[in-house]
Design a protein around this motif. Structure first.
Motif, PDB file in Angstrom:
ATOM      1  N   ALA A   1      54.742  42.910  39.326  1.00  0.00           N
ATOM      2  CA  ALA A   1      56.033  43.206  38.672  1.00  0.00           C
ATOM      3  C   ALA A   1      57.180  42.603  39.488  1.00  0.00           C
ATOM      4  CB  ALA A   1      56.205  44.719  38.526  1.00  0.00           C
ATOM      5  N   GLN A   2      57.059  42.671  40.807  1.00  0.00           N
ATOM      6  CA  GLN A   2      58.114  42.094  41.657  1.00  0.00           C
ATOM      7  C   GLN A   2      58.194  40.572  41.479  1.00  0.00           C
ATOM      8  OE1 GLN A   2      57.816  43.389  45.826  1.00  0.00           O
ATOM      9  NE2 GLN A   2      56.983  45.303  45.094  1.00  0.00           N
ATOM     10  N   ILE A   3      57.033  39.928  41.382  1.00  0.00           N
ATOM     11  CA  ILE A   3      57.029  38.466  41.181  1.00  0.00           C
ATOM     12  C   ILE A   3      57.713  38.136  39.855  1.00  0.00           C
ATOM     13  CG2 ILE A   3      55.553  36.432  40.809  1.00  0.00           C
ATOM     14  CD1 ILE A   3      53.451  37.904  42.634  1.00  0.00           C
ATOM     15  N   ARG A   4      57.347  38.891  38.804  1.00  0.00           N
ATOM     16  CA  ARG A   4      57.939  38.623  37.478  1.00  0.00           C
ATOM     17  C   ARG A   4      59.452  38.849  37.504  1.00  0.00           C
ATOM     18  NH1 ARG A   4      53.356  41.289  35.546  1.00  0.00           N
ATOM     19  NH2 ARG A   4      54.558  43.203  35.316  1.00  0.00           N
ATOM     20  N   ALA A   5      59.891  39.844  38.298  1.00  0.00           N
ATOM     21  CA  ALA A   5      61.328  40.134  38.357  1.00  0.00           C
ATOM     22  C   ALA A   5      62.088  39.016  39.067  1.00  0.00           C
ATOM     23  CB  ALA A   5      61.555  41.466  39.079  1.00  0.00           C
ATOM     24  N   LEU A   6      61.383  38.245  39.892  1.00  0.00           N
ATOM     25  CA  LEU A   6      62.051  37.183  40.662  1.00  0.00           C
ATOM     26  C   LEU A   6      62.102  35.851  39.907  1.00  0.00           C
ATOM     27  CD1 LEU A   6      60.559  38.013  44.187  1.00  0.00           C
ATOM     28  CD2 LEU A   6      62.966  38.171  43.514  1.00  0.00           C
ATOM     29  N   GLY A   7      61.440  35.777  38.758  1.00  0.00           N
ATOM     30  CA  GLY A   7      61.446  34.534  37.975  1.00  0.00           C
ATOM     31  C   GLY A   7      60.270  34.534  37.037  1.00  0.00           C
ATOM     32  N   ASP A   8      60.451  33.948  35.890  1.00  0.00           N
ATOM     33  CA  ASP A   8      59.405  34.060  34.874  1.00  0.00           C
ATOM     34  C   ASP A   8      58.517  32.818  34.838  1.00  0.00           C
ATOM     35  OD1 ASP A   8      58.055  35.458  33.019  1.00  0.00           O
ATOM     36  OD2 ASP A   8      59.312  34.830  31.327  1.00  0.00           O
ATOM     37  N   ARG A   9      58.106  32.350  35.998  1.00  0.00           N
ATOM     38  CA  ARG A   9      57.275  31.142  36.073  1.00  0.00           C
ATOM     39  C   ARG A   9      55.792  31.534  36.202  1.00  0.00           C
ATOM     40  NH1 ARG A   9      58.743  27.491  33.926  1.00  0.00           N
ATOM     41  NH2 ARG A   9      57.489  26.080  35.170  1.00  0.00           N
ATOM     42  N   PRO A  10      54.876  30.604  35.838  1.00  0.00           N
ATOM     43  CA  PRO A  10      53.449  30.909  36.007  1.00  0.00           C
ATOM     44  C   PRO A  10      53.111  31.158  37.478  1.00  0.00           C
ATOM     45  CG  PRO A  10      53.758  28.899  34.707  1.00  0.00           C
ATOM     46  CD  PRO A  10      55.103  29.270  35.260  1.00  0.00           C
ATOM     47  N   TYR A  11      52.239  32.116  37.729  1.00  0.00           N
ATOM     48  CA  TYR A  11      51.772  32.377  39.090  1.00  0.00           C
ATOM     49  C   TYR A  11      50.323  32.836  39.009  1.00  0.00           C
ATOM     50  CZ  TYR A  11      51.988  37.397  38.274  1.00  0.00           C
ATOM     51  OH  TYR A  11      51.752  38.660  37.776  1.00  0.00           O
ATOM     52  N   ALA A  12      49.669  32.918  40.168  1.00  0.00           N
ATOM     53  CA  ALA A  12      48.252  33.307  40.216  1.00  0.00           C
ATOM     54  C   ALA A  12      48.075  34.590  41.017  1.00  0.00           C
ATOM     55  CB  ALA A  12      47.419  32.196  40.858  1.00  0.00           C
ATOM     56  N   ILE A  13      47.003  35.309  40.693  1.00  0.00           N
ATOM     57  CA  ILE A  13      46.552  36.413  41.548  1.00  0.00           C
ATOM     58  C   ILE A  13      45.143  36.064  42.008  1.00  0.00           C
ATOM     59  CG2 ILE A  13      45.906  38.864  41.652  1.00  0.00           C
ATOM     60  CD1 ILE A  13      48.081  39.504  39.668  1.00  0.00           C
ATOM     61  N   GLY A  14      44.898  36.186  43.331  1.00  0.00           N
ATOM     62  CA  GLY A  14      43.584  35.853  43.881  1.00  0.00           C
ATOM     63  C   GLY A  14      42.861  37.103  44.360  1.00  0.00           C
ATOM     64  N   LEU A  15      41.582  37.236  43.998  1.00  0.00           N
ATOM     65  CA  LEU A  15      40.756  38.378  44.435  1.00  0.00           C
ATOM     66  C   LEU A  15      39.492  37.885  45.134  1.00  0.00           C
ATOM     67  CD1 LEU A  15      40.774  40.856  41.383  1.00  0.00           C
ATOM     68  CD2 LEU A  15      42.138  40.998  43.480  1.00  0.00           C
ATOM     69  N   PHE A  16      38.904  38.756  45.951  1.00  0.00           N
ATOM     70  CA  PHE A  16      37.589  38.523  46.543  1.00  0.00           C
ATOM     71  C   PHE A  16      36.550  39.206  45.662  1.00  0.00           C
ATOM     72  CE2 PHE A  16      40.043  38.773  50.775  1.00  0.00           C
ATOM     73  CZ  PHE A  16      40.222  37.399  50.826  1.00  0.00           C
ATOM     74  N   VAL A  17      35.530  38.468  45.235  1.00  0.00           N
ATOM     75  CA  VAL A  17      34.470  39.058  44.401  1.00  0.00           C
ATOM     76  C   VAL A  17      33.478  39.754  45.331  1.00  0.00           C
ATOM     77  CG1 VAL A  17      32.717  38.614  42.643  1.00  0.00           C
ATOM     78  CG2 VAL A  17      34.731  37.135  42.790  1.00  0.00           C
ATOM     79  N   LEU A  18      33.494  41.087  45.293  1.00  0.00           N
ATOM     80  CA  LEU A  18      32.670  41.887  46.208  1.00  0.00           C
ATOM     81  C   LEU A  18      32.042  43.060  45.455  1.00  0.00           C
ATOM     82  CD1 LEU A  18      35.195  42.119  49.201  1.00  0.00           C
ATOM     83  CD2 LEU A  18      33.018  40.905  49.234  1.00  0.00           C
ATOM     84  N   PRO A  19      30.981  43.651  45.991  1.00  0.00           N
ATOM     85  CA  PRO A  19      30.453  44.872  45.368  1.00  0.00           C
ATOM     86  C   PRO A  19      31.498  45.984  45.457  1.00  0.00           C
ATOM     87  CG  PRO A  19      29.067  44.136  47.208  1.00  0.00           C
ATOM     88  CD  PRO A  19      30.269  43.274  47.215  1.00  0.00           C
ATOM     89  N   ASP A  20      31.379  46.996  44.601  1.00  0.00           N
ATOM     90  CA  ASP A  20      32.338  48.105  44.645  1.00  0.00           C
ATOM     91  C   ASP A  20      32.125  49.008  45.854  1.00  0.00           C
ATOM     92  OD1 ASP A  20      33.858  47.405  42.509  1.00  0.00           O
ATOM     93  OD2 ASP A  20      32.890  48.750  41.079  1.00  0.00           O
ATOM     94  N   GLU A  21      30.861  49.142  46.266  1.00  0.00           N
ATOM     95  CA  GLU A  21      30.547  50.075  47.370  1.00  0.00           C
ATOM     96  C   GLU A  21      29.859  49.335  48.507  1.00  0.00           C
ATOM     97  OE1 GLU A  21      31.659  53.055  47.058  1.00  0.00           O
ATOM     98  OE2 GLU A  21      32.113  52.972  44.903  1.00  0.00           O
ATOM     99  N   PHE A  22      30.065  49.831  49.736  1.00  0.00           N
ATOM    100  CA  PHE A  22      29.412  49.242  50.913  1.00  0.00           C
ATOM    101  C   PHE A  22      28.750  50.329  51.743  1.00  0.00           C
ATOM    102  CE2 PHE A  22      32.872  46.469  49.788  1.00  0.00           C
ATOM    103  CZ  PHE A  22      32.278  45.229  49.839  1.00  0.00           C
TER     104      PHE A  22
END
Ligand SMILES: Cc1cc2nc3c(=O)[nH]c(=O)nc-3n(C[C@H](O)[C@H](O)[C@H](O)COP(=O)(O)O)c2cc1C
Length: 370
Positions: free
Chosen positions: A56-77
């Protein structure tokens, strides 16, 4: 003229600021996207609500395309708690010896649950989702595509690039051995997957152009999957070199670490300026997973019991130590992730850095043409 890749994403430059978990606050992401590149929020360590808040903060700073990056991991360890107790004892002793008033503690969870992070990413609906450490399921890919989210998968070998193409990714980011931060490797040992970008990029471009078919024949129904280059790219001429080798865009991480908008600790930023190439090593010391960064005091003094702990267990245990080291200005005790060409950083605001990179890129292009 816009490249097909930039055109598809609605960005002006074939330039991606890498998702760097812990170091890419909304101000940095928005500054890069507003300057015509693709800013990326590294959300690997963020709980779902924080992902939504920062998006939401990124969108409030400008309406340009952006990415979100995640690590693909199991839910539990699972963790070996006897080994954890021993490691904590030795890590606490090291901090005491180094004069830092901080102790390890047991976190409520070793890492945020991937499936909850993924749900938050879908809700935030960025233009691009990028993933490392593994491949997402067909159902997850379908959920992203239903929301018109473009999917980039990280690969450190040709086999991993093929796995992402088979999973339906829209683009593959090849991470050369030069790259800073954690290795994205998921099909091989980290040691076997240390392939330099100048080998990995053309290998992948050729393999994917052949539609993953044997003997170079393009398979029927093969898709054109853009390949993004990452690892050791610090200036516009290196971006052009990657393009000449077939890259649709360049992804830069370390180059953005010394921007004032970047939340990396001041001591880390300072140490990058003096980093010598032979001091930038692949280490497991802070997180239990292979990652490239400066071989500093913590790496040299790493207690034996902590060395055997896996990711994300060790990462969670060292988190408070790293925060305390940053607050105390002790770069030598924190994870100073960086790529092999670290000392080529240019500290300046992100928008200026984007403009400078693109100026260098155009100059290099003209010089090649003449
Ligand atoms: C501090 C730091 C954190 C990183 N965190 C992530 C991450 O969260 N997700 C990811 O896909 N890649 C991450 N990376 C790797 C980058 O995506 C990219 O492969 C790398 O920065 C390219 O090499 P360079 O640093 O030499 O430009 C990180 C890199 C750095 C330096």
């Amino acid at each position: 003229m816009l490249s097909p890749f930039a055109n598809r994403l609605g960005i002006e430059h074939p330039l991606i600021q890498a998702p760097m978990s812990g170091s890419t606050p909304p101000a940095l992401v928005a500054a890069v996207s507003n300057a015509g590149g693709l800013g990326s929020l590294g959300a690997g360590y963020l709980e779902p609500q924080a992902i939504l808040d920062q998006a939401a903060q990124i969108r409030a700073l400008g309406d340009r395309p952006y990415a979100i990056g995640l690590f693909v991991l199991p839910d539990e360890f699972e963790a070996d708690m006897a080994a954890v107790a021993k490691a904590r004892e030795q890590l606490d002793a090291l901090m005491a010896q180094e004069g830092l008033d901080v102790r390890t503690s047991l976190p409520a969870r070793w890492a945020p649950r991937f499936s909850d992070q993924f749900a938050a990413l879908c809700e935030a609906r960025p233009a691009v989702a990028s993933f490392a450490f593994g491949v997402i399921s067909p159902a997850q890919l379908g959920e992203l595509h239903r929301r018109d989210i473009y999917v980039i998968g990280t690969a450190t070998t040709v086999a991993e690039a093929r796995a992402w193409v088979e999973a339906g990714a829209d683009a593959v980011c090849v991470q050369g051995a030069e790259a800073g931060g954690h290795r994205g490797t998921f099909l091989h040992s980290a040691e076997d997957a240390m392939i330099g970008l100048f080998a990995l990029l053309p290998l992948t471009v050729h393999a994917l152009a052949a539609g993953a078919g044997a003997a170079g024949a393009r398979a029927a129904g093969a898709r054109d999957v853009p390949v993004i280059a990452a690892g050791g790219i610090m200036d516009g001429s290196s971006m052009l070199a990657a393009e000449v080798l077939g890259a649709a865009a360049s992804q830069l991480g370390t180059a953005f670490l010394t921007c004032p908008e970047c939340s990396a600790a001041a001591a880390w930023k300072q140490d990058l300026l003096q980093a010598e190439d032979h001091q930038v090593a692949t280490i497991r010391s802070f997180s239990g997973r292979a990652a490239r960064g400066l071989r500093n005091r913590f790496v040299e003094a790493m207690p034996e019991a902590a060395q055997g702990l896996p990711y994300p267990v060790l990462n969670a245990l060292t988190a408070p130590l790293r925060r305390a080291a940053a607050a105390a200005g002790r770069g030598d005790l924190l994870s100073e992730w960086c790529g092999q060409a670290a000392s080529l950083v240019r500290p300046q605001p992100a928008a200026e850095l984007v403009a400078r990179l693109m100026h260098e890129y155009r100059l290099a292009r003209r010089a090649l043409a003449s």
